[in-house]
Scaffold this motif. Structure first.
Motif, PDB file in Angstrom:
ATOM      1  N   ILE A  89       0.762  -6.103   1.235  1.00  0.00           N
ATOM      2  CA  ILE A  89       0.275  -5.537   2.449  1.00  0.00           C
ATOM      3  C   ILE A  89      -1.324  -5.221   2.068  1.00  0.00           C
ATOM      4  CG2 ILE A  89       0.173  -3.360   3.505  1.00  0.00           C
ATOM      5  CD1 ILE A  89       3.555  -3.070   2.927  1.00  0.00           C
ATOM      6  N   PHE A  90      -1.548  -4.648   0.893  1.00  0.00           N
ATOM      7  CA  PHE A  90      -2.866  -4.359   0.754  1.00  0.00           C
ATOM      8  C   PHE A  90      -3.674  -5.525   0.365  1.00  0.00           C
ATOM      9  CE2 PHE A  90      -1.113  -0.212   0.568  1.00  0.00           C
ATOM     10  CZ  PHE A  90      -1.883   0.647   1.429  1.00  0.00           C
ATOM     11  N   GLY A  91      -3.209  -6.217  -0.352  1.00  0.00           N
ATOM     12  CA  GLY A  91      -3.964  -7.755  -0.864  1.00  0.00           C
ATOM     13  C   GLY A  91      -4.270  -8.366   0.444  1.00  0.00           C
ATOM     14  N   MET A  92      -3.502  -8.589   1.624  1.00  0.00           N
ATOM     15  CA  MET A  92      -3.702  -9.399   2.537  1.00  0.00           C
ATOM     16  C   MET A  92      -4.692  -8.586   3.483  1.00  0.00           C
ATOM     17  SD  MET A  92      -0.335 -11.209   3.590  1.00  0.00           S
ATOM     18  CE  MET A  92      -0.797 -12.531   4.485  1.00  0.00           C
ATOM     19  N   ILE A  93      -4.631  -7.382   3.752  1.00  0.00           N
ATOM     20  CA  ILE A  93      -5.533  -6.726   4.290  1.00  0.00           C
ATOM     21  C   ILE A  93      -6.858  -6.693   4.002  1.00  0.00           C
ATOM     22  CG2 ILE A  93      -6.213  -4.249   5.078  1.00  0.00           C
ATOM     23  CD1 ILE A  93      -3.376  -3.561   5.315  1.00  0.00           C
ATOM     24  N   LEU A 132       7.990   5.553  -2.560  1.00  0.00           N
ATOM     25  CA  LEU A 132       6.726   5.297  -1.768  1.00  0.00           C
ATOM     26  C   LEU A 132       5.405   4.941  -2.234  1.00  0.00           C
ATOM     27  CD1 LEU A 132       7.535   8.133   1.124  1.00  0.00           C
ATOM     28  CD2 LEU A 132       7.757   5.382   1.224  1.00  0.00           C
ATOM     29  N   PHE A 133       5.464   5.923  -3.522  1.00  0.00           N
ATOM     30  CA  PHE A 133       4.268   5.974  -4.310  1.00  0.00           C
ATOM     31  C   PHE A 133       3.848   4.378  -4.954  1.00  0.00           C
ATOM     32  CE2 PHE A 133       2.198   5.922  -8.597  1.00  0.00           C
ATOM     33  CZ  PHE A 133       0.887   6.499  -8.492  1.00  0.00           C
ATOM     34  N   GLY A 134       5.111   3.820  -5.056  1.00  0.00           N
ATOM     35  CA  GLY A 134       5.190   2.386  -5.815  1.00  0.00           C
ATOM     36  C   GLY A 134       4.504   1.449  -4.791  1.00  0.00           C
ATOM     37  N   ILE A 135       5.055   1.601  -3.496  1.00  0.00           N
ATOM     38  CA  ILE A 135       4.149   0.810  -2.306  1.00  0.00           C
ATOM     39  C   ILE A 135       2.834   1.218  -2.481  1.00  0.00           C
ATOM     40  CG2 ILE A 135       4.038   0.279   0.238  1.00  0.00           C
ATOM     41  CD1 ILE A 135       6.589   1.170   0.427  1.00  0.00           C
ATOM     42  N   ALA A 136       2.133   2.270  -2.408  1.00  0.00           N
ATOM     43  CA  ALA A 136       0.762   2.331  -2.486  1.00  0.00           C
ATOM     44  C   ALA A 136       0.155   2.066  -3.758  1.00  0.00           C
ATOM     45  CB  ALA A 136       0.648   3.861  -2.217  1.00  0.00           C
ATOM     46  N   MET A 137       0.790   2.411  -5.025  1.00  0.00           N
ATOM     47  CA  MET A 137       0.410   1.771  -6.211  1.00  0.00           C
ATOM     48  C   MET A 137      -0.030   0.351  -6.385  1.00  0.00           C
ATOM     49  SD  MET A 137       1.990   2.733  -9.918  1.00  0.00           S
ATOM     50  CE  MET A 137       1.030   2.335 -11.368  1.00  0.00           C
ATOM     51  N   GLY A 138       1.109  -0.227  -5.393  1.00  0.00           N
ATOM     52  CA  GLY A 138       1.107  -1.784  -5.878  1.00  0.00           C
ATOM     53  C   GLY A 138      -0.397  -2.523  -5.206  1.00  0.00           C
ATOM     54  N   GLY A 139      -1.170  -1.829  -4.203  1.00  0.00           N
ATOM     55  CA  GLY A 139      -2.258  -2.319  -3.701  1.00  0.00           C
ATOM     56  C   GLY A 139      -3.620  -2.016  -4.713  1.00  0.00           C
ATOM     57  N   ILE A 140      -3.395  -1.232  -5.704  1.00  0.00           N
ATOM     58  CA  ILE A 140      -4.618  -0.809  -6.504  1.00  0.00           C
ATOM     59  C   ILE A 140      -5.139  -1.938  -7.528  1.00  0.00           C
ATOM     60  CG2 ILE A 140      -5.455   0.716  -7.933  1.00  0.00           C
ATOM     61  CD1 ILE A 140      -5.104   2.017  -5.377  1.00  0.00           C
ATOM     62  N   TRP A 141      -4.238  -2.772  -8.187  1.00  0.00           N
ATOM     63  CA  TRP A 141      -4.736  -3.484  -9.126  1.00  0.00           C
ATOM     64  C   TRP A 141      -5.641  -4.835  -8.633  1.00  0.00           C
ATOM     65  CZ3 TRP A 141      -4.227  -8.616 -10.939  1.00  0.00           C
ATOM     66  CH2 TRP A 141      -4.748  -8.626 -12.436  1.00  0.00           C
ATOM     67  N   GLY A 142      -4.868  -5.304  -7.471  1.00  0.00           N
ATOM     68  CA  GLY A 142      -5.464  -6.414  -6.879  1.00  0.00           C
ATOM     69  C   GLY A 142      -6.834  -6.148  -6.242  1.00  0.00           C
ATOM     70  N   LEU A 143      -6.908  -5.115  -5.467  1.00  0.00           N
ATOM     71  CA  LEU A 143      -7.998  -4.705  -4.983  1.00  0.00           C
ATOM     72  C   LEU A 143      -9.126  -4.021  -5.900  1.00  0.00           C
ATOM     73  CD1 LEU A 143      -6.005  -4.530  -2.372  1.00  0.00           C
ATOM     74  CD2 LEU A 143      -7.271  -2.572  -1.564  1.00  0.00           C
TER      75      LEU A 143
END
Length: 473
Positions: A89-93, A132-143
């Protein structure tokens, strides 16, 4: 003649930066480059604080919710499982709309969920928030990795990769210090509340720093070519998956092995020291801090060394070092010896991890430098999500005895479980690293993002298409 992946373990001379080039490149950095690197580092540090808060408080959480160690580690598993969703989600955004505001929003969501964790009253609420935190946490590393690395000179990227990755270790140390100081007086909730405050601070810092110049150049190029639209981005995504599917599989396998190695040696380490070795919570936390000091040194050294001897060869050397020190990790019973073992093992584990941000960035298709590294990293995390539960279950079935309060007591033998687990994973990582591709010294800042091929210095790098061919060779 040996296979090409063996011949290319050591990078060609022209892709290796001279030693003096690092100093020259450091002097050339602008304040924006410094700020973007350290804001990415801080975001990754906050990610670590939020995640390891559970690992450090497993005994307290077990007491709070009346659950076993194995049940509490379900929270770690859920977090890791859902991280890949956030990475997509966050990577594509980020690849579509920028590095700055997607990361700011991502950090705010992480902080809010971390804050909420400190107010839960039931185990079900706790598990729901950690998922839910896992979903949010998943975007941090790539960004954070794309923000930190893509604007740096190529000569600095190995060293910067190691320092960036060890932001996780600094976060672990911060969390351990909070666990030593605030938690004994104010309870486990204080660790989550403090972590949330630091995460909100990181979001404010990133909001004050300009957008990535690399990303802005790519968008200007797409606009000039008439390809700056969502439909074209989705088309590029499909083409990338069709062209580089084998590369994606390889990267996920590499990340799976390294995540098993990292989580297998970290997540239950404090619990292992308290239950199997009979340490106090204070002593276990101090030993964890010592181990993470070794991890920080290893990450920086691994990233720096990879600039000269290659990414894959550095990973192999560091994982071999980990294997050598497994006996010191599990056999002694004294605090000093086990702390030394933790230092040496984490030196090797995080030395290998220090290479990963730049290794993934260099092999990534240019238009997907936030999505590709983040997704493959988190898919590896998802596969390795059960690390803590595997070790906890192994401890339930493999027992040993220790002297506790003058009484011979049967306890889970986490020492033997972790030795077998880490040793087996180390062998897997070495094999995967050796047979894989490497795009050492890639000048991806000059890439043609719209077509997905590297555009600069073809004599010192290979294209993403050739990487896939190399894996299948």
């Amino acid at each position: 003649m040996p296979p090409r992946f063996i011949r290319e373990l050591i990078p060609r001379r022209e892709t290796r930066a001279p030693l003096g080039a690092v100093v020259v490149s450091l002097k050339s950095l602008t304040w924006v480059q410094w700020a973007q690197f350290w804001s990415g580092w801080l975001a990754w540090t906050c990610d670590a604080i939020d995640f390891v808060a559970v690992s450090l408080t497993v005994p307290l959480l077990s007491e709070q919710f009346g659950r076993s160690t194995s049940a509490i580690t379900t929270a770690l598993t859920l977090t890791l499982l859902f991280r890949s969703v956030g990475a997509v989600i966050f990577g594509m955004i980020s690849d579509r709309f920028g590095r700055k505001w997607p990361l700011v929003v991502n950090l705010v969501i992480c902080g809010a969920l971390e804050l909420g964790t400190g107010f839960v009253e039931t185990f079900s609420q706790f598990l729901a928030l950690r998922a839910l935190f896992g979903i949010a946490m998943g975007g941090i590393w790539g960004l954070s990795s794309s923000s930190a690395l893509e604007n740096l000179p190529v000569e600095l990227r190995g060293l910067a990769s190691g320092i960036l990755q060890e932001g996780y270790i600094v976060g672990y140390i911060f969390a351990a210090v909070i666990n030593l100081t605030l938690v004994p007086q104010h309870g486990w909730r204080a660790l989550f509340w403090t972590g949330a405050g630091i995460t909100f601070f990181a979001a404010v810092i990133r909001a004050l720093i300009p957008e990535s110049p690399f990303f802005l150049r790519v968008k200007e190029q797409e606009k000039a070519n008439g390809t700056n639209d969502s439909q074209n981005f989705l088309r590029q995504t499909k083409e990338m998956l069709k062209l580089h599917w084998l590369l994606c599989i390889y990267a996920v396998l590499l990340m799976t092995g390294l995540n098993f190695l990292s989580h297998g040696s970290q997540d239950l380490f404090p619990t292992y020291l308290q239950i199997t070795k009979g340490f106090s919570a204070h002593s276990a936390t101090v030993a964890t801090i010592i181990g993470n000091c070794g991890a920080f040194v290893g990450g920086a050294m691994g990233g720096w060394a990879s600039q000269y001897i290659g990414r894959r060869l550095t990973i192999v050397f560091c994982v071999l070092l980990t294997g050598v020190f497994i006996p010191l990790w599990v056999l002694p019973s004294s605090f000093s010896a086990l702390s030394a073992g933790a230092f040496c093992v984490q030196l090797g584990v995080q030395g290998a991890w220090g290479v990963i941000p730049i290794q993934l960035a260099e092999m990534s298709p240019p238009a997907f430098r936030a999505t590709f590294p983040g997704v493959v990293y988190q898919l590896g995390n998802m596969v390795s999500a059960a690390s803590a539960q595997i070790e906890a279950t192994g401890g339930d079935n493999l027992k040993t005895t220790i002297m506790k309060n003058g009484v011979l007591t049967v306890v889970p033998d986490y020492a033997t479980v972790q030795a077998i687990f880490i040793g087996a994973v180390a062998v897997f990582v070495i094999v995967i690293a050796i047979i894989g591709p490497e795009n050492h010294g890639s000048h991806f800042e000059s890439a043609n993002a719209t077509c997905g091929d590297e555009a600069a210095d073809h004599t010192s790098q290979i294209s993403c298409r050739e990487l896939d061919e190399k894996i299948s060779a």
